[in-house]
Motif scaffolding. Sequence first.
Motif, mmCIF file in Angstrom:
data_model
loop_
_atom_site.group_PDB
_atom_site.id
_atom_site.type_symbol
_atom_site.label_atom_id
_atom_site.label_comp_id
_atom_site.label_asym_id
_atom_site.label_seq_id
_atom_site.Cartn_x
_atom_site.Cartn_y
_atom_site.Cartn_z
ATOM 1 N N ILE A 35 -7.820 7.280 40.559
ATOM 2 C CA ILE A 35 -8.079 6.998 41.878
ATOM 3 C C ILE A 35 -8.005 5.547 42.594
ATOM 4 N N SER A 36 -7.500 5.678 43.786
ATOM 5 C CA SER A 36 -7.219 4.230 44.376
ATOM 6 C C SER A 36 -7.947 4.169 45.756
ATOM 7 N N LYS A 37 -8.504 5.305 46.304
ATOM 8 C CA LYS A 37 -9.385 5.212 47.289
ATOM 9 C C LYS A 37 -10.516 6.064 47.169
ATOM 10 N N PRO A 38 -11.601 6.167 47.930
ATOM 11 C CA PRO A 38 -12.682 7.043 47.926
ATOM 12 C C PRO A 38 -12.093 8.448 47.699
ATOM 13 N N THR A 39 -12.771 9.280 46.896
ATOM 14 C CA THR A 39 -12.461 10.673 46.455
ATOM 15 C C THR A 39 -13.537 11.537 46.466
ATOM 16 N N ILE A 40 -13.157 12.634 47.140
ATOM 17 C CA ILE A 40 -13.971 14.023 47.249
ATOM 18 C C ILE A 40 -13.583 14.876 46.026
ATOM 19 N N VAL A 41 -14.450 15.147 45.128
ATOM 20 C CA VAL A 41 -14.175 16.089 43.874
ATOM 21 C C VAL A 41 -15.183 17.203 44.147
ATOM 22 N N TYR A 42 -14.158 18.562 44.200
ATOM 23 C CA TYR A 42 -14.994 19.767 44.245
ATOM 24 C C TYR A 42 -14.887 20.163 42.866
ATOM 25 N N ILE A 43 -15.971 20.246 42.105
ATOM 26 C CA ILE A 43 -16.126 20.516 40.888
ATOM 27 C C ILE A 43 -15.782 22.141 40.495
ATOM 28 N N LEU A 44 -15.135 22.390 39.850
ATOM 29 C CA LEU A 44 -14.871 24.008 39.423
ATOM 30 C C LEU A 44 -16.265 24.609 39.161
ATOM 31 N N PRO A 45 -16.473 25.448 40.098
ATOM 32 C CA PRO A 45 -17.782 26.195 39.852
ATOM 33 C C PRO A 45 -17.766 27.188 38.416
ATOM 34 N N PRO A 46 -19.122 27.005 38.067
ATOM 35 C CA PRO A 46 -19.196 27.745 36.733
ATOM 36 C C PRO A 46 -19.447 29.066 37.064
ATOM 37 N N SER A 47 -20.137 29.509 38.225
ATOM 38 C CA SER A 47 -20.597 30.816 38.423
ATOM 39 C C SER A 47 -20.925 30.970 39.865
ATOM 40 N N GLY A 48 -21.589 32.071 40.359
ATOM 41 C CA GLY A 48 -21.731 32.272 41.795
ATOM 42 C C GLY A 48 -22.223 33.511 42.026
ATOM 43 N N ASP A 49 -22.396 33.810 43.366
ATOM 44 C CA ASP A 49 -22.581 35.159 43.670
ATOM 45 C C ASP A 49 -21.678 35.777 44.768
ATOM 46 N N PHE A 50 -21.655 37.295 44.811
ATOM 47 C CA PHE A 50 -20.867 37.851 45.949
ATOM 48 C C PHE A 50 -21.926 38.446 46.770
ATOM 49 N N TYR A 51 -21.610 38.432 48.203
ATOM 50 C CA TYR A 51 -22.518 39.248 49.176
ATOM 51 C C TYR A 51 -21.444 40.299 49.530
ATOM 52 N N ILE A 52 -21.968 41.395 49.490
ATOM 53 C CA ILE A 52 -21.049 42.621 49.521
ATOM 54 C C ILE A 52 -21.672 43.258 50.852
ATOM 55 N N GLY A 53 -20.984 43.191 52.011
ATOM 56 C CA GLY A 53 -21.388 43.852 53.002
ATOM 57 C C GLY A 53 -20.422 45.117 53.544
ATOM 58 N N ARG A 54 -20.968 45.656 54.422
ATOM 59 C CA ARG A 54 -20.196 46.900 54.968
ATOM 60 C C ARG A 54 -18.584 46.810 55.092
ATOM 61 N N GLN A 55 -18.048 45.452 55.559
ATOM 62 C CA GLN A 55 -16.774 45.515 55.637
ATOM 63 C C GLN A 55 -15.933 44.386 54.876
ATOM 64 N N GLU A 56 -16.566 43.397 54.292
ATOM 65 C CA GLU A 56 -16.110 42.470 53.691
ATOM 66 C C GLU A 56 -17.109 41.871 52.367
ATOM 67 N N ILE A 57 -16.431 41.063 51.471
ATOM 68 C CA ILE A 57 -17.292 40.384 50.733
ATOM 69 C C ILE A 57 -16.960 39.041 50.681
ATOM 70 N N LYS A 58 -18.239 38.241 50.721
ATOM 71 C CA LYS A 58 -18.359 36.867 50.934
ATOM 72 C C LYS A 58 -18.651 36.204 49.307
ATOM 73 N N ASP A 59 -18.120 35.221 49.053
ATOM 74 C CA ASP A 59 -18.114 34.297 47.598
ATOM 75 C C ASP A 59 -19.144 33.308 48.129
ATOM 76 N N TYR A 60 -20.079 33.322 47.279
ATOM 77 C CA TYR A 60 -21.285 31.903 47.106
ATOM 78 C C TYR A 60 -21.133 31.518 45.881
ATOM 79 N N PRO A 61 -20.119 30.660 45.499
ATOM 80 C CA PRO A 61 -20.190 29.937 44.521
ATOM 81 C C PRO A 61 -21.051 28.855 44.309
#
Length: 168
Positions: A47-73
């Motif tokens: 890296i040569s400048k400030p860096t934002i690293v999104y770390i690969l999520p090991p797990s999470g949750d799904f929220y299942i609604g009537r019309q869609e599924i939302k991801d909560y990693p």
Amino acid sequence: MSNPAFDNEYKLGTVEGKVRDVVLKMGENIEYRFMNWAQANVELDKISKPTIVYILPPSGDFYIGRQEIKDYPETQIAFVCSTEFDFESDENDALVEQMKRLCMRFINAINESGYFVQLEGKLPYKVLYDHLDENVTGVVITPTLEEEEGVSICEDSDVYNPEELENE
């Protein structure tokens, strides 16, 4: 036919894709990486400048609604920059403060993006100092990124279908 459960030019279908889009809109003076800690340990020496690293999520949750599924990693996001460790700690303390400011800019950008429910309240951070092989200083947060819009599960759904991908 592209699948909106994945990122494409019209819709960001993954949490990581939304985070990446937010970071890219923050300006050219910031780098972005999406990887696990082992990969980051190797990659951060480039890296040569400030860096934002999104770390690969090991797990999470799904929220299942009537019309869609939302991801909560389970998210971990690091804000780092290269450093030469000084034993007086003055320079590194200043770098930690700069990375905290970058983190605050990121939180503001996330809140303004419309991709996620507003981050509010207390959000703990950890100082990342002398934890990796490369000399980097920064902070790590673990926010809950609750998607505003998930993946549709209605009839004629856009939810991942492996057979559909094979037919493309």
